[in-house]
Design a protein around this motif. Structure first.
Motif: not given
Ligand code: SAM
Length: 196
Positions: A136-165
């Motif tokens: 990503i360049k300065p000012g650029g963005v990562l846009s990630i849409t997460c779907y925690p309504g299914h099991a793999e999606g819930a873990i995926e979202e949780a791990e992404l939130l940990t990384l981002c935090s």
């Protein structure tokens, strides 16, 4: 007055993308699917002689649908600036230089109406997102849409939130958007790199 202003995280994501992108930008769609998002990115970033769009999906069918959608709506010159790969986004293009990409989009999960086993997986998504952060360049963005309504999606979202935090607040703006009065609602992560 429109109600609600944004119906889904994707509506919200499209709003951010259009505000951010300029003709000539380099953009990546890490999960092309039916190509709806890819087309929005292409229309905002590609001109006849500038911009670059790189798209990934692990399904041949998704890449074919995306190519068809782009071919129907873009000028041939814009189309020549698109690279679509039937492969995992685990290893984002080695030919890209760090700090050059304006927007990288992940619409996680599986293609509606298709094989649910072919969903994005936490391990590959996390590996890809770590590489995306360096592209990503300065000012650029990562846009990630997460779907925690299914099991793999819930873990995926949780791990992404940990990384981002854990990203430095003086270098990254990380915002998690979620409808809090809907159960297991999809959510949107917008991660922006500081503009130096
Ligand atoms: C929710 S769909 C994307 C929808 C798409 N953005 C659209 O506008 O139609 C998720 C897509 O991710 C793809 N996918 C799953 N794992 C992947 C991986 N490791 N690399 C790239 N694509 C992947 C699936 O095949 C599926 O088409």
């Amino acid at each position: 007055m429109t109600f609600p202003l944004f119906q889904t995280p994707l509506d919200l994501a499209h709003h951010f993308w259009r505000a951010l992108l300029k003709p000539g930008d380099i953009v990546i769609d890490a999960t092309c699917g039916n190509g709806h998002d890819t087309l929005i990115l292409a229309q905002a970033a590609l001109t006849a002689d500038s911009g670059r769009l790189i798209g990934y999906d692990i399904q041949e069918e998704a890449i074919a649908l995306t190519r068809e959608r782009l071919t129907a709506s873009l000028l041939p010159e814009q189309l020549s600036r698109v690279e679509l790969y039937c492969k995992s986004h685990r290893d984002l293009d080695d030919n890209l230089h760090d700090g050059t990409v304006a927007l990288i989009v992940y619409n996680l999960g599986y293609l509606p109406g298709s094989n649910k086993q072919l969903t994005t997986k936490r391990e590959t998504t996390l590996q890809s997102v770590r590489r995306a952060l360096s592209l990503i360049k300065p000012g650029g963005v990562l846009s990630i849409t997460c779907y925690p309504g299914h099991a793999e999606g819930a873990i995926e979202e949780a791990e992404l939130l940990t990384l981002c935090s854990q990203l430095q607040a003086n270098e990254w703006s990380c915002c998690h958007h979620r409808w809090i009065n809907r159960r297991q609602a999809p959510s949107l992560l917008i991660i922006q790199k500081e503009k130096k």
